[in-house]
Design an enzyme around this catalytic site. Structure first.
Site, short mmCIF file in Angstrom:
data_model
loop_
_atom_site.label_atom_id
_atom_site.label_comp_id
_atom_site.label_asym_id
_atom_site.label_seq_id
_atom_site.Cartn_x
_atom_site.Cartn_y
_atom_site.Cartn_z
N ASN A 455 -5.89 -1.23 9.11
CA ASN A 455 -6.09 -0.14 8.15
C ASN A 455 -5.24 1.07 8.54
O ASN A 455 -4.46 1.02 9.49
CB ASN A 455 -7.57 0.24 8.07
CG ASN A 455 -8.04 0.92 9.35
OD1 ASN A 455 -7.73 0.47 10.45
ND2 ASN A 455 -8.77 1.99 9.22
N CYS A 457 -5.83 3.86 10.08
CA CYS A 457 -5.98 4.43 11.43
C CYS A 457 -6.10 3.37 12.51
O CYS A 457 -6.42 3.70 13.66
CB CYS A 457 -7.19 5.37 11.46
SG CYS A 457 -7.02 6.79 10.36
N GLU A 459 -8.21 0.89 13.22
CA GLU A 459 -9.47 0.57 13.90
C GLU A 459 -10.39 -0.33 13.10
O GLU A 459 -11.36 -0.85 13.64
CB GLU A 459 -10.21 1.87 14.28
CG GLU A 459 -11.17 2.42 13.25
CD GLU A 459 -10.50 3.14 12.10
OE1 GLU A 459 -11.20 3.75 11.27
OE2 GLU A 459 -9.26 3.09 12.00
#
Length: 762
Positions: A455, A457, A459
């Site tokens: 995704n 970011c 995570e």
């Protein structure tokens, strides 16, 4: 000329200075009232109120407004903040909250009160109902009776408003509060809405537990929840991943879905690895395809055009598998040279990295770039859908057929390609690296598909099927700065339950997102403030045993909480056949792994048996986000990384704002600065945490390019490309699932070296 006077030299009887109150009415200057506010703001802090009063000398004049006085006090407090006197940022934060209280008091037509916070919070039920009727609050709040809302209002402690430092207070009020809304009203309303899906007899019990955990800043709600939950039809999910099929209908549908996500303020990952490469066939015409770049450019322009309601540009990470023929151009899509029509400066590039590629990088072997369309036509297989041994078998078969079945390809040195990746990372911070095999091995839903990429970011991820299931995840975080290990069982239970409830409350932006939410019930309990937790306990990032034990506890309690929810509400629909159903636990690991590696072994065996018997409510449970802004509101350090600097001033629109970790005064030397830490220490610590986190960890890597930072025995030695190379490879070898940004500290005379490093730093 209007007179200007000092607080110390002035009294109410000595001057006829008129002060303009917030409602526009004049009143005689009353120094005692200013002094009372100053003393209130400094109470319990290492901050002398007399020093702050002295800062106002010559600033009081005829016609001055009470807001001017308060703003001057705030500026004085901020100017006095330093590493040796960090508490002034809390004084400034309290004065900012006082401003908010007084403004709200005037807006609501309330009488003047010496303690406006306490006075204003007495009417929560009436204010909440009024906001529902005016359309500002979600009408689901009226699930509760007036008596229940009045009881909930009695839980509010106005003193929780004044726990914020200045950065946290400003972010909270400017970014998250609605007009004419107070902090505890916002947090209590969130808690009540989160508990509204509970049974009528239990919802107030859970609402209070949710509220106190949030208000005491033990749990941080992700921005979409805190910003959107109270408003009608808000999307609460933070993370989305979609994938394009290799046809026009799929491409444009994905672009539309991306726009819908951006409109609702979510970050999105889009995998484009199925798209045919530049020079491929279109309608049986050779050399007709423009490759992935034109479609990436459309995603780029969508992110700009659909700008999250005017708050900020949309945020899109585009992922591409490392074997794709367009990878070299993908790496150049943000450089200044080349055809401007094939540039995409506003997306965040991400490379999907296989184990086979990394092995060839280490061994300095060749790598082959191919066209997924030709592979699909000649071998009848979607190469991007494969990982692990199945990928390696087909990939080696493809390489054996080069020049025969496969005609569109390029052979390249794996290590040289990795150096190009490094060059781009040092120049721009990107591409992100997402380790496909590591992440898919840990996927509990291997029975139903695969994970194509990470995704925004880096995570959160899970199975994605184009236009059927789009990864959708809701996030919150444990604030380790405010927690002790003994509190983890209850707080983890609360954090998991909050997120499971958001799945019932959110409004997914498109059908494939709603379908994913329903089938996989993906959540991500994260963590922030690890640097504070370590400092408070006087230990460092090198203490891997302490970090290992802490995150084992977090992983266990969050997993157990989801199992307990399954007893109560049922398992997620895709549970049957999953790794969970086989008794495999975090990261799809067999229970024997936990017998060999856990600190408390027996509880994992019991948990494995309980999950097989009762199921588990959420397919993915833990994920550690970067938390950069929300950690400021929480008053802790971001995520799980060391602080960049122990104390610094950040440039904001209204000036510079002091930023420091919460325990800086008493634990200054126990906050090692990330810009001076060997990043291999950080990677090994993150790898320990990753063992207990079932999805991912946003791991930034920071390289200081100056001499003598990492090599005190050799002050003339600066980091080289070889050091960066070894660090990035170590992240893969240690089992980290992704590398988010690569940051660098500038070195003015950093020049090209013989082993391939680069001159530029971001």
């Amino acid at each position: 000329m209007s007179p200007t006077l000092s607080i110390a030299a002035t009294s109410p009887t000595q001057t006829k200075i008129q002060v303009i109150r917030r409602d526009g009415s004049p009143t005689p200057l009353d120094i005692s009232r200013i002094r009372a506010v100053v003393e209130w703001a400094c109470a319990g802090k290492e901050a002398n109120p007399i020093t702050l009063e002295a800062g106002l000398t010559t600033r009081l004049r005829h016609g001055v407004t009470t807001r001017d006085i308060q703003d001057n006090l705030i500026n004085c407090a901020l100017e006095m903040c330093s590493p040796t006197e960090p508490d002034w940022r809390y004084v400034a934060g309290r004065l900012h909250i006082w401003n908010l209280w007084k403004d709200t008091q005037v807006a609501r037509g309330k009488r003047d009160a010496s303690t406006p916070g306490t006075h204003l919070y007495q009417d929560y039920a009436q204010e909440a109902i009024a906001k529902v009727r005016s359309g500002h609050y979600n009408d689901r709040l009226l699930t509760y009776t007036v008596e229940e809302l009045e009881e909930a209002g009695s839980w509010i402690d106005p003193n929780w408003d004044i726990d914020y430092d200045y950065a946290g207070a400003v972010l909270l009020t400017k970014r998250y509060l609605l007009p004419n809304e107070l902090p505890q009203e916002a947090l209590l309303t969130c808690a009540l809405l989160l508990a509204s899906v509970e049974t009528p007899q239990d919802r107030l019990i859970w609402a209070r537990q949710f509220y106190e955990a949030i208000a005491r800043r033990k749990i941080s709600l992700a921005t979409p929840i805190l910003a959107n939950l109270r408003v009608p039809k808000g999307s609460l999910s933070s993370c989305f991943i979609a994938a394009m099929d290799d046809n026009l209908e799929s491409i444009f549908e994905t672009i539309t879905d991306t726009a819908r996500i951006s409109k609702n303020g979510g970050g999105v990952g889009v995998n484009v690895s199925r798209i045919r490469a530049t020079g491929s066939w279109v309608m049986e015409k050779a050399n007709a395809s423009g490759g992935v770049i034109p479609w990436i450019k459309l995603l780029n322009d969508t992110a700009i055009a659909v700008n999250q309601g005017g708050r900020r540009a949309g945020a899109v990470t585009v992922s591409l598998d490392i074997w794709h023929l367009d990878v070299p151009e993908f790496l150049e899509c943000q450089t200044e040279n080349g055809d401007r029509r094939r540039k995409a400066y506003d997306i965040f590039p991400q490379l999907v990295i296989s184990d086979e590629f990394m092995r060839r990088v280490v061994a300095a072997q060749e790598w082959t770039l191919v066209d997924p369309y030709e592979v699909r036509v000649k071998f009848g297989v979607e190469l991007s859908a494969l990982w692990g041994e199945k990928f390696e078998e087909l990939y080696q078969k493809i390489e054996r057929s080069l020049g025969q079945e496969i005609t569109l390809y390029k052979k390249i040195s794996a290590r040289e390609l990795f150096k190009e990746i490094m060059r781009s990372q040092v120049e721009t911070g990107m591409p992100y690296l997402w380790f496909k095999d590591t992440s898919n091995r840990a996927n509990p839903n291997q029975h139903e598909g695969y994970i194509p990429g990470g995704n925004l970011c880096q995570e959160s991820w899970s199975n994605v099927t184009p236009h059927k299931f789009a990864h959708t995840c809701n996030l919150d975080s444990l604030n380790l700065a405010n927690l002790e290990v003994s509190e983890l069982p209850q707080i983890c239970d609360t954090a998991v339950r909050i997120l499971d409830n958001t799945i019932e409350l959110t409004s997914p932006p498109f059908e494939a997102s709603a379908a994913h939410n329903e089938r996989y019930r993906t959540i991500g309990v994260g963590a922030m403030g690890l640097a504070d937790w370590l400092a408070k306990h006087r230990i460092s990032y090198s203490n891997l045993e302490a970090i290992d034990n802490l995150f084992e506890d977090i992983g266990y309690h969050c997993t157990r909480a989801s199992m307990e929810l399954s007893k109560e509400r049922g398992a997620y629909p895709a549970f049957a056949g999953s790794e969970w159903s086989k008794g495999h636990l975090i990261g799809a690991k067999p229970v024997e792994w936990f017998s060999d590696n856990a600190n408390e072994k027996e509880r994992w065996q019991t948990l494995s048996e309980d999950i097989q018997k009762h199921g588990i409510r959420n397919s993915h449970i833990t994920a550690i986000a970067p938390n950069t802004s929300s950690s400021l509101v929480q008053g802790c350090t971001a995520s799980i990384l060391p602080v960049y600097s122990r104390f610094f001033y950040d440039k904001w629109a209204k000036g510079t704002v002091p930023i420091a970790p919460p325990f800086i005064r008493d634990s200054f030397w126990f906050y090692p600065e990330n810009k001076t830490i060997d990043q291999k220490i950080v990677i090994k610590a993150v790898a320990k945490m990753q063992q207990w986190i079932d999805t991912g960890i946003s791991m930034e890597i920071l390289f200081n390019l100056n001499q003598g930072v990492y090599f005190p025995e050799n002050p003339d030695r600066a980091i080289k490309a070889k050091d960066i190379f070894e660090t990035l490879v170590l992240a893969w070898q240690e089992g980290c699932k992704a590398i988010y940004y690569v940051r660098t500290v500038q070195k003015d005379d950093f020049k090209e070296s013989g082993d391939g490093c680069v001159a530029c730093a971001n």
